[in-house]
Design a protein around this motif. Sequence first.
Motif, PDB file in Angstrom:
ATOM      1  N   VAL A   1       0.861  -1.183   0.000  1.00 24.95           N
ATOM      2  CA  VAL A   1       0.000   0.000   0.000  1.00 24.95           C
ATOM      3  C   VAL A   1       0.894   1.228   0.000  1.00 24.95           C
ATOM      4  CG1 VAL A   1      -1.764   1.290   1.252  1.00 24.95           C
ATOM      5  CG2 VAL A   1      -1.859  -1.207   1.178  1.00 24.95           C
TER       6      VAL A   1
ATOM      7  N   LYS B   1      -2.442  -0.909  -3.752  1.00 24.77           N
ATOM      8  CA  LYS B   1      -3.354   0.195  -3.495  1.00 24.77           C
ATOM      9  C   LYS B   1      -2.554   1.473  -3.333  1.00 24.77           C
ATOM     10  CE  LYS B   1      -7.311   1.477  -0.615  1.00 24.77           C
ATOM     11  NZ  LYS B   1      -8.199   1.807  -1.724  1.00 24.77           N
TER      12      LYS B   1
ATOM     13  N   ILE C   1      -2.842   5.233  -2.136  1.00 32.43           N
ATOM     14  CA  ILE C   1      -3.695   6.154  -1.379  1.00 32.43           C
ATOM     15  C   ILE C   1      -3.114   7.557  -1.498  1.00 32.43           C
ATOM     16  CG2 ILE C   1      -4.634   6.720   0.895  1.00 32.43           C
ATOM     17  CD1 ILE C   1      -4.553   3.800   1.588  1.00 32.43           C
TER      18      ILE C   1
ATOM     19  N   GLU D   1      -9.285  12.427   8.414  1.00 32.96           N
ATOM     20  CA  GLU D   1      -9.819  12.608   7.064  1.00 32.96           C
ATOM     21  C   GLU D   1      -9.656  14.063   6.630  1.00 32.96           C
ATOM     22  OE1 GLU D   1     -13.603  10.804   6.110  1.00 32.96           O
ATOM     23  OE2 GLU D   1     -14.118  12.414   4.740  1.00 32.96           O
TER      24      GLU D   1
ATOM     25  N   VAL E   1      -7.814  11.485   3.277  1.00 31.97           N
ATOM     26  CA  VAL E   1      -8.116  10.054   3.146  1.00 31.97           C
ATOM     27  C   VAL E   1      -9.398   9.760   3.922  1.00 31.97           C
ATOM     28  CG1 VAL E   1      -7.302   7.726   3.633  1.00 31.97           C
ATOM     29  CG2 VAL E   1      -5.674   9.495   2.932  1.00 31.97           C
ATOM     30  N   ASP E   2     -10.386   9.200   3.244  1.00 37.41           N
ATOM     31  CA  ASP E   2     -11.669   9.077   3.949  1.00 37.41           C
ATOM     32  C   ASP E   2     -11.645   7.999   5.027  1.00 37.41           C
ATOM     33  OD1 ASP E   2     -12.902   6.544   2.793  1.00 37.41           O
ATOM     34  OD2 ASP E   2     -12.368   7.689   0.994  1.00 37.41           O
TER      35      ASP E   2
ATOM     36  N   SER F   1     -13.456   5.469   5.915  1.00 41.70           N
ATOM     37  CA  SER F   1     -13.594   4.032   5.701  1.00 41.70           C
ATOM     38  C   SER F   1     -12.287   3.443   5.169  1.00 41.70           C
ATOM     39  CB  SER F   1     -14.746   3.750   4.739  1.00 41.70           C
ATOM     40  OG  SER F   1     -14.524   4.438   3.528  1.00 41.70           O
ATOM     41  N   THR F   2     -11.598   4.183   4.300  1.00 38.21           N
ATOM     42  CA  THR F   2     -10.300   3.716   3.812  1.00 38.21           C
ATOM     43  C   THR F   2      -9.331   3.562   4.970  1.00 38.21           C
ATOM     44  OG1 THR F   2     -10.698   4.957   1.786  1.00 38.21           O
ATOM     45  CG2 THR F   2      -8.442   4.224   2.157  1.00 38.21           C
ATOM     46  N   LEU F   3      -9.350   4.546   5.852  1.00 36.77           N
ATOM     47  CA  LEU F   3      -8.449   4.535   7.007  1.00 36.77           C
ATOM     48  C   LEU F   3      -8.694   3.304   7.873  1.00 36.77           C
ATOM     49  CD1 LEU F   3      -6.441   6.395   8.786  1.00 36.77           C
ATOM     50  CD2 LEU F   3      -8.499   6.895  10.100  1.00 36.77           C
TER      51      LEU F   3
ATOM     52  N   ALA G   1     -10.270   0.514   7.135  1.00 35.48           N
ATOM     53  CA  ALA G   1      -9.985  -0.735   6.420  1.00 35.48           C
ATOM     54  C   ALA G   1      -8.477  -0.979   6.355  1.00 35.48           C
ATOM     55  CB  ALA G   1     -10.575  -0.672   5.013  1.00 35.48           C
ATOM     56  N   LEU G   2      -7.738   0.079   6.129  1.00 34.12           N
ATOM     57  CA  LEU G   2      -6.284  -0.061   6.033  1.00 34.12           C
ATOM     58  C   LEU G   2      -5.697  -0.492   7.379  1.00 34.12           C
ATOM     59  CD1 LEU G   2      -3.678   0.174   4.440  1.00 34.12           C
ATOM     60  CD2 LEU G   2      -3.649   2.620   4.902  1.00 34.12           C
TER      61      LEU G   2
END
Lengths: 267, 741
Positions: free
Chosen positions: B244, B259, B261, B314, B319-320, B322-324, B326-327
């Motif tokens: 990532v 991925k 980001i 965010e 970085v939104d 949900s991405t945060l 999940a990561l």
Amino acid sequence: MKHEQAKKYGMVIDLDKCTGCGACMVACMAENNIPFKKDETNKLDSITWMRVYQLTNGKPFPNTDICYIPRPCMHCEGDHGHSPCVSVCPATATDYSLKTGIVSQIYTRCFGCRYCMAACPYHARYFNWWDPVWPDGMEKYLNPDVSPRMRGVVEKCSFCFHRYQLAMNKAFLEGRRELEEAQYQTACAQACPAGAIVFGDLNNTKHRVHRIVQPDPAHGGRPKNPKAFRLLERLGTNPKVYYLSSREWVRRLADHYLPNETPGKGH
Amino acid sequence: MKMDRRSFLSFVIGGAAGTALSPLPWKLTDDLAIWSQNWPWTPVPERGEVSFVKTTCMLCPGGCGVTVRKVGDRAVKIEGTKGHPVNDGGICILGLSGLQLLYGPARVPSPLRRAGERGQNRWEKLSWDEALSLVAERLAGLREKKLPHTVACISGTDTGTVPRLMERFLAAYGSPNFIRTPSMRDSYEMTLHLMQGVQASAGFDVEHADFILSFGSGILEGWGSPVRMFRAHSKWKETGVKVVQIEPRLSNTAAKSDKWIPVNPGSEGILALGLARVIVEESLYRKAFIDTYTSGLEAWTREVLGRWTPENVEQATGVDKSTLVALARSFAGARRPLAICGRGRGDTPGSIGEFMAVHALNALVGNINRKGGVWAVPDPDYIQWPEVETDAVAAAGLQQGRIDGAGSKKYIHARHLLHRLPEIVDASDPSVVQALFVLEANPYYTLPDRDLLKKAWKKIPFIVSFSSFMDETARNADLILPNPMYLERYEDVPYARGFNKPLIGLAKPVTAPQFNTLPTGDVLIRLARALGDPVAGAFPWENYEQCLSETLQDMWEPLQETGYQVASDFEPGSGSGAFDTASGKFEFNPEKAREAAAHVSVQARGEAPGYPLILIPSDSMRRATGYIGDPPFVVKTVPETVLKGNDLLVEINPETAKALGLSEGKRAVLKTPKGQARVRVHLFHGVAPGVVAMPTGLGHQAYDAYLAGKGVNFNDLIAAVEDGASGLNAAWGIRAKLSRA
Ligand code: SF4
Ligand code: SF4
Ligand code: SF4
């Protein structure tokens, strides 16, 4: 045709591994005494037997993607050795070897008409507009196995043919008739720090290229491995350089697929 | 060359339409063939016996083993050494071009003394005896005036016998001012010092990690040891290791990652804290490791992570949420996840808080000194020389404290702070630096804020370069005492950036010296002798080779054979013994660095209205950025989207271009609070709107005609931003304005 014994050297380049670093380009320049000028930013007259192109999927930020694609000479087999470039050369300065599958370039025969350049769909051929000049002292690093070219001739990737000759000579002296995969490698394949370039005999089931590509002799060597593809497959040039990529947009671009077509199917 | 759908199609069109016409009639065929065989001015390379020499590449801190193919006494090709622990047969684009440097026009042919003004490039040759007595006289004079501490040395590295001899020379002479050039090595060393209490280099067991979280590290742009990273990257592809990449621009690393980001430039450290917070809140950390080997997690969570709720993160990073989340989950859920930082190649140290935040992520998942994790690699200890004996003058000089302030009360944790030097020298009168030595470094090109640097440079009365090449620093020196190149000399190379095992490489002469050079080790021994005791006493060796062989002892012979020695069974300190902090544990929130831990980002210089855009650097393997400049082959590979003639192209998003009325290839003026440059623009969707990405490694004024004058030096447009807590340069970019030219 005695295709059983004949070798067919080829390459498979893993675009997922290729980092676009350009080491293959320089390994080739160093090995093959390729000259350089003060300004090499006009890429039309910049001689790079091996050139790494950048592809992009063209999507806006942040869905953009790029991919690098190293392009040596494809050593096209065409239709039984009628490579696009070989067919047009009036001086027989370029030839398809049925023994190795390598398309040669004989500089002393070439008189620079550049028909082959026009015929090559991969822009793999370069014309020497100038005599090569090395800064004082730098000619010391020139490789004696490759002759420097002069103004007025066309040159291109030879799959480091001199390395094949050296390996064959050595094998002959040692009483061997066959070459192991490691005994003949091109300079770019050897140098690639990512190990993205695999080189060997496509006809030899022991060689990695054969195993990766699974060439189909009935269809001009078209890969049976669905992940492998060739550039401009549909032209029928039957190149011996194959590529691997997990990205569909890359595979699509490689053969100008129309938006509604799926690569790997049809034709 | 950028090959979009259209130019790709032209592959075919070129073939059909026939782009090249025959300039000559047919019947000349035969005559021409014969004619062209008789070009007397095309060189015919001499044949000879083929041999191979194993040595170590010194063109970057990568520490690769290389094998040089020779024909007779000519070196004709450099290849990677098979079986070498770092690069196992691979080699990078720069390493491959080493012979162009060896035989190239940028070499300094003999000792040179400036004949014209500084920088005019007018030189007078002199003998080694003359040159050395010039330096010895200067140095003796300064010592007589009790000013030994005004002598400083800028060096590319501080490990290995030659830099250590330089440091020793200064110590015996009376100066503490041995200054290493800045890089992420500084920040990683400091991180290990603060959080683990050790003096060590950070090593990364990249081959065994199974999830790579990179905070802008240019894994494919030259971060760490480049060839090793490439090889690891290919292995990750084969085994399905996820990468990532967190970075504002689609670099090659980002493009190849699983991925990408995109993050607001400079906010990477905040993202790291945001991830840590999710891991702590959801109890995803490795409890056993945390409980046994770490301390301060609670306090850190309260004091540092507290404000970094996913919402705040965010907002700061773009970085939104949900991405945060999940990561954070996939990172913590991997078996051997590894987080790394140091932007691009790691040429700039960065903010210590950011490094600590990323390192804390590794601690949360227990990946310190473990397989696939970050290892503390101790500095090699084979250099065992007797203590330097100082006289009163030297002792007084050493008492003065360093000019760059490193180690002083304010910068207590820093070891080297080169970026501070120009300002300090410029502000002093007379200059606090009376004599400057430059060893395997090119500060005149690599230091930011060039206007300030130039002013400071003028104030230093005596500058000596030991460079093998006519680089910018050498060109602006008073005296050049050329070192033979790494292919012509012996030197130990005990460091491969980011490698996780102690390793010593040996560089050894592949060819006879091509020019009238003298190894810097020998220069120092002879200078010491000329100065007499106590300096001479610290240098008991006949010559450098004797010093090296005696220092290496039993390793000298095998090193000649194999070119390297590696402690392959090295295990990083494990368990509690590994941490030499106050608590004896890994410290999330070290008492002496509480402020550092909380400050993970710095602001870019400049104000928004005047400078609406953000300028960031972009690194590439095809452009060397350190002491070495691109050799001709490497320049040749620079694409026309970066360099057109002598013009540099900067990348902007097509949206930005539209707003500014710019289109592909158009000329523009790029202005920052520190300088301005004429550039062209290249439209690239991979950079965020509002960001300008500028290729680094160009804009050289020296070296040779194949490099000089091409493009713009990124360092001309940027200035250091001092990280309050550490003193390190944390600049990741600068505000900028782009307008049509
Ligand atoms: S050397 Fe390998 S990784 Fe680098 S550009 Fe060439 S093929 Fe790609
Ligand atoms: S790639 Fe071009 S030069 Fe090479 S064989 Fe094919 S047509 Fe000829
Ligand atoms: S990565 Fe560094 S050490 Fe390795 S070959 Fe390249 S320049 Fe040399």
